[in-house]
Design a protein around this motif. Structure first.
Motif, short mmCIF file in Angstrom:
data_model
loop_
_atom_site.label_atom_id
_atom_site.label_comp_id
_atom_site.label_asym_id
_atom_site.label_seq_id
_atom_site.Cartn_x
_atom_site.Cartn_y
_atom_site.Cartn_z
N MET A 1 0.82 -1.20 0.00
CA MET A 1 0.00 0.00 0.00
C MET A 1 0.86 1.24 0.00
SD MET A 1 -2.78 -1.52 2.54
CE MET A 1 -3.57 -0.11 3.23
N ALA A 2 2.04 1.15 0.60
CA ALA A 2 2.91 2.32 0.56
C ALA A 2 3.71 2.34 -0.73
CB ALA A 2 3.86 2.28 1.75
N GLU A 3 3.58 1.28 -1.52
CA GLU A 3 4.42 1.20 -2.71
C GLU A 3 3.92 2.17 -3.77
OE1 GLU A 3 3.75 -3.05 -3.12
OE2 GLU A 3 2.40 -2.63 -4.77
N ARG A 4 4.88 2.53 -4.64
CA ARG A 4 4.54 3.50 -5.68
C ARG A 4 3.59 2.88 -6.69
NH1 ARG A 4 10.14 5.03 -7.91
NH2 ARG A 4 8.79 5.72 -9.59
N MET A 5 2.80 3.72 -7.32
CA MET A 5 1.85 3.23 -8.29
C MET A 5 2.45 3.29 -9.69
SD MET A 5 -1.84 4.51 -7.00
CE MET A 5 -2.61 3.39 -8.11
N ILE A 6 2.00 2.37 -10.52
CA ILE A 6 2.45 2.34 -11.91
C ILE A 6 1.33 2.93 -12.76
CG2 ILE A 6 3.17 0.84 -13.80
CD1 ILE A 6 4.21 -1.13 -11.77
N HIS A 59 3.92 -6.25 -9.80
CA HIS A 59 4.47 -5.14 -9.01
C HIS A 59 5.78 -5.46 -8.32
CE1 HIS A 59 0.00 -4.04 -8.78
NE2 HIS A 59 0.55 -3.32 -9.71
N VAL A 60 6.50 -6.45 -8.80
CA VAL A 60 7.74 -6.80 -8.11
C VAL A 60 8.73 -5.66 -8.16
CG1 VAL A 60 9.73 -8.36 -8.20
CG2 VAL A 60 7.44 -9.26 -8.44
N PRO A 64 8.84 -5.01 -1.73
CA PRO A 64 9.94 -5.06 -0.75
C PRO A 64 10.91 -6.19 -1.05
CG PRO A 64 7.88 -5.79 0.24
CD PRO A 64 7.53 -5.27 -1.10
N LEU A 66 11.85 -8.69 0.56
CA LEU A 66 11.45 -10.05 0.91
C LEU A 66 10.79 -10.74 -0.27
CD1 LEU A 66 11.25 -12.21 3.05
CD2 LEU A 66 9.19 -11.13 3.91
N THR A 67 9.98 -9.98 -1.05
CA THR A 67 9.35 -10.58 -2.24
C THR A 67 10.42 -11.05 -3.22
OG1 THR A 67 7.59 -8.98 -1.93
CG2 THR A 67 7.61 -10.19 -4.00
N ARG B 107 -7.31 0.56 -5.91
CA ARG B 107 -6.43 1.36 -5.06
C ARG B 107 -6.79 2.85 -5.15
NH1 ARG B 107 0.09 0.91 -5.34
NH2 ARG B 107 0.47 2.42 -3.68
N TYR B 210 -8.15 -3.08 -0.04
CA TYR B 210 -8.39 -3.76 -1.32
C TYR B 210 -7.53 -5.01 -1.42
CZ TYR B 210 -3.98 -1.67 -2.71
OH TYR B 210 -2.65 -1.32 -2.77
#
Lengths: 101, 242, 549
Positions: A1-6, A59-60, A64, A66-67, B107, B210
């Motif tokens: 959720m904190a990750e950037r959007m594409i 979204h890799v 993070p 760990l993924t 989202r 979501y």
């Protein structure tokens, strides 16, 4: 959720590239190559397509660490399964086994 | 009631978040929604890792026998329907696009677009299955089902030695098992996507809640990934001629 | 003489309200069968796994009775095959693999990391249902028409020739395999995401490290087995399959896939036991675990290298000589991390203040017997030696030393160590020590003769044997009866403790670790407030420093 959007546009471009690569991989199968090259090239193109799906659709690229570790470890283990098993199949008959000696 | 949240004011959006939280509270063991989301995503990645090993066995078997019986496996591969296989690949790729857009819109809180994208994904999945069904029917007509409809003499005419014909059956077994297992995964995926679609239509998802869409998308992309590798390994071995 | 109004005299003090624990927070069978509490799920597993253990024990009791005489007249050859198959399948898939992770791991993992529950409690419950359904399914298949393939299910016998209940038995194992996958997934995600503040990786107890390593193996190995068994099921159902030699299929491919799971499976079985020993020894030696970092990394080393050695089960099956040599060398390597752990446990004991409570007795037994069994593994890793002793009782003795002498003793150590935490009651010290000693003595008498008789050439899985081996077989069967007594005793004194045991209090062993900082039995959410961790897991030397002037 904190990750950037594409951006939506990026997703569409990636999809178009994937379709082009699909056409390419089918097209290559018509080239008169020795069998093993069809397999190798097919795998290489599949790897490119797979990487695009992983990085952008899954979204890799923004995931993070760990993924990345999960993906890396899983890939390594599949390689182990293949290498050590095919190790047997590819070397059958290399060293003759004579019982009693 | 399909709610397009991009037209809400900040207050209305905050109230929606609170009511969503009230009806579907945070699980006890989590400190906040973000931790719950990240944990669910990690859980799905770990599950996909097990699926990779699961399918990996079949690819290994295919590889091992291909090494042993190259001519038979190439002959078998050339008889498979690459046209439908190729079209199906494109179908799945587009469905992956619609799926990731569904996550994107969820989202952003754009619920109507989320629902459309989910519906398209499920529809494309059904197209895949229909084409697969057609392909299976054509395979039946062409005697490509070992143990049920298979004609040894056809393969001898293709140029294979009589000894190599049983090896073609091995190849075809892998074809049926691998595409069948993949088709089963697509079916399950469609079911889950439809379920998520129903939840989305009820307004269940908000920009901070979501997770279910995100996690379903990962599964769907994985199913696409398997097909991406299946296409060359099954359909495109050996040199094709038009 | 009493006045008209008199205060009623309180004859007894008002009873203290019983603290709310996970055991009494809800009542009724349904509250147990639909629970999401990891502690209750651990108890559910304890019940089913213990039942399976005794069933597997009954099967092998009949086998050992049959082996008292060389012509084995007690049961027919077919029945004998079905009995040892039942023993192997039950003990491997439905006892050894799940017992420590699903019972003690489920109970202790969230407590040890300071969490309120696992990451996915409903998946945890689903895992128990899958296990129980799978176990019941396979059990009915084996008790019905039966299964005579051995627990290794080798093709083409399994896929083509056997007339017994192969398909239902394998289906049950696949179902319970998914149970393992769910458990492993839950544990890994929980360890990554739900640790309490201050609980860094290097402050985790070794038990958590070993459960994590075990879960890693679950996730990567079980799917391979599941697919291998599904392929056998398909071959039986469709009468055509990928292991069929008449199509050019290779039965050895099945063995590769089977052992890709089953060798790491033995590390699934032993790693949690090692974790338990790493908890018990520092506690009862009142000393910090020696070389914590190396022990933690060695857990991973075992889990990883354990994946590279599987074909040492196939040296005489027909793999290439070259592959055999590669796997032999790798098999020697896997002994190194195990040896590192043994050295570290021994170093922990050195100059410790050792006391011999039951958990410690079991843990010491583990170290001794695991080491002996592990060393004999090196014998088996040598190609020349393996040619002679493969499929003999030497192999049986080797893995029973590790599994029974190692793993089951480790489990008993853990069960006795955490029993006060799980139930809030203490058990009889005398009976538990007696039981440990009886098991140890019975164990030696059962399995040491098997090394000798195997080296002399007695093959495994035969209901008859040459007369010169009878003495050793009688000794082994006699030992088995002593072993049985040792295993049945805990049923009595542990059950007794549930009813009449002394209340344990939160920390009867004065151990370190977060699980001991909460009441026994713990409340539903484990901790009143989320703990904050400031020090390492085995700070026994702090206690020592406090006691010194």
């Amino acid at each position: 959720m904190a990750e950037r959007m594409i951006a939506t546009r990026t997703y569409v471009i990636v999809c178009i590239v994937l379709i082009v690569l699909t056409v390419l991989t089918v097209g290559v199968s018509f080239l008169p190559l020795v069998g093993i090259w069809h397999t190798v090239i097919g795998l290489l193109i599949a790897a490119c397509k797979g990487s695009l799906v992983l990085l952008f659709f899954m979204h890799v690229i923004h995931s993070p660490r760990l993924t990345w570790i999960v993906i890396g470890v899983t890939s390594f283990w599949v390689v182990i399964l293949f290498v050590l098993t095919l190790n047997d199949y590819l070397s059958r008959g290399m060293i003759p086994f004579t019982p009693g000696h | 009631m399909s709610l397009d949240q991009s037209i809400l004011t900040a207050d209305e959006r905050a109230e929606l978040e609170l009511t969503a939280l009230a009806s579907h509270p945070l699980e006890e063991q989590y400190a906040n929604l973000e931790q719950q989301h990240e944990t669910a995503v990690l859980g799905m990645w770990v599950f996909l890792a097990t699926e990779v090993l699961f399918f990996g066995v079949l690819f290994l078997g295919l590889a091992a026998y291909h090494i042993k019986y190259p001519e038979a496996f190439e002959a078998g591969s050339q008889k498979l329907n690459w046209v439908i296989g190729g079209i199906n690949t494109v179908v799945l790729l587009v469905s992956s696009l619609t799926m990731v857009l569904a996550v994107h819109f969820a989202r952003l809180g754009e619920n109507r677009r989320t629902c459309w994208c989910l519906a398209l994904t499920a529809a494309l999945g059904c197209v895949f299955l229909c084409l697969k069904g057609l392909e299976y029917y054509l395979d039946y007509r062409e005697n490509l089902i070992p143990g049920w409809r298979f004609d040894d003499s056809e393969w001898v005419q293709e140029g294979l030695h009589a000894d190599q014909v049983p090896h073609v059956k091995l190849f075809l077994l892998f074809y049926w098992i691998m595409t069948g297992l993949h088709g089963l995964h697509v079916t399950i995926g469609i079911g889950v996507v439809v379920w998520i679609l129903v939840l989305a239509a009820k307004g269940r998802f908000t920009p901070t809640r979501y997770t279910a869409v995100d996690v379903t998308a990962l599964y769907w992309h994985f199913v696409d990934l398997v097909w991406i590798v299946l296409l060359p390994m099954l359909y495109l071995q050996g040199t094709h001629t038009l | 003489m009493s006045t008209a109004t008199q205060e009623p005299v309180a004859l007894l003090p008002a009873p203290e309200p019983r603290p709310a624990t996970y055991l009494n927070v809800a009542h009724g069978v349904v509250s147990w069968l639909l629970t999401k509490d990891h502690k209750r799920i651990a108890i559910l597993y304890l019940i089913t796994v213990t039942a399976m253990f005794f069933l597997g024990g009954v099967a092998i009791s009949i086998v050992r009775l049959n082996l008292m005489t060389p012509d084995g007249g007690l049961v027919s050859a077919d029945t004998y095959n079905r009995l040892f198959t039942m023993h192997g399948v039950i003990m491997v898939f439905f006892f050894l693999v799940p017992v420590v992770p699903a019972v003690l791991g489920n109970f202790c993992l969230p407590l040890m990391i300071g969490a309120k529950d696992l990451a996915f409690p409903r998946i945890n419950l689903a895992s128990w249902y899958l296990f129980t359904i799978g176990a019941a399914w396979t059990l009915f298949a084996m008790l019905g028409n039966g299964l005579d393939t051995g627990w290794t299910f080798y093709t083409p016998y399994t896929s083509q020739s056997s007339h017994y209940n192969v398909v239902p038995a394998l289906i049950g194992i696949v179902i319970s395999g998914f149970s393992s996958i769910f458990t492993g997934l839950n544990f890994i995600v929980t360890t990554h995401r739900l640790r309490a503040p201050g609980m860094t990786w290097w402050r985790l107890p070794i038990f958590v490290w070993t459960i994590y390593a075990t879960s890693f193996i679950f996730l990567l190995a079980v799917p391979v087995l599941a697919m291998a068994l599904i392929l056998v099921i398909l071959e039986r159902l469709l009468h055509i399959g990928v292991f069929d030699p008449s199509l050019g299929g290779d039965p050895l491919l099945f063995q590769h896939l089977f052992w890709f799971y089953s060798h790491p499976a033995v590390y699934i079985m032993i790693l949690p036991g090692m974790g338990i020993v790493s908890e018990v020894i520092p506690c009862f030696a009142r000393k910090n675990l020696y070389g914590y970092t190396m022990v933690a990394l060695a857990s991973f080393g075992i889990a990883c290298v354990g994946f590279f050695v599987w074909a040492h089960h196939m040296f005489v099956a027909g793999i290439s000589m070259y592959a055999a040599m590669v796997f032999s060398i790798l098999s020697y390597l896997v002994a190194v991390p195990s040896a590192i752990k043994v050295f570290n446990w021994t170093a922990t004991l050195y100059k410790g203040s050792i006391s011999f409570e039951a958990p410690m007795l079991y843990a010491l037994g583990f170290v001794c017997l695991f080491t002996a069994g592990g060393l004999t593994g090196l014998f088996l890793a040598a190609l020349g030696m393996d040619m002679h002793v493969h499929d003999t009782y030497f192999v049986i003795a080797h893995f029973h030393f590790i599994m029974v002498g190692g793993m089951v003793m480790g489990y008993m150590a853990g069960l006795h160590y955490w029993w006060p935490k799980i139930t809030g009651k203490m058990y009889s010290e005398w009976w538990s020590r007696m039981s440990a000693i009886i098991i140890f003595v019975g164990f030696f008498l059962t399995f040491l003769p098997q090394f000798l008789v195997g080296y002399a050439g007695m093959p495994r899985r035969y209901h008859r044997y040459p007369a010169e081996f009878q003495v050793w077989n009688v000794m082994s069967s006699a030992g088995a009866s002593i072993l049985a007594v040792g295993y049945i005793l805990p049923l009595f004194y542990l059950t007794y403790s549930l009813l009449y045991g002394k209340p344990a209090g939160p920390n009867p062993w004065k151990a370190t670790g977060l699980e001991w900082q909460t009441p026994s039995p713990p409340p539903r959410d484990n901790f009143e407030t989320t703990p904050e961790v400031v020090r390492g897991p085995y700070e026994y030397h702090l206690e020592k420093a406090q006691n010194e002037p």
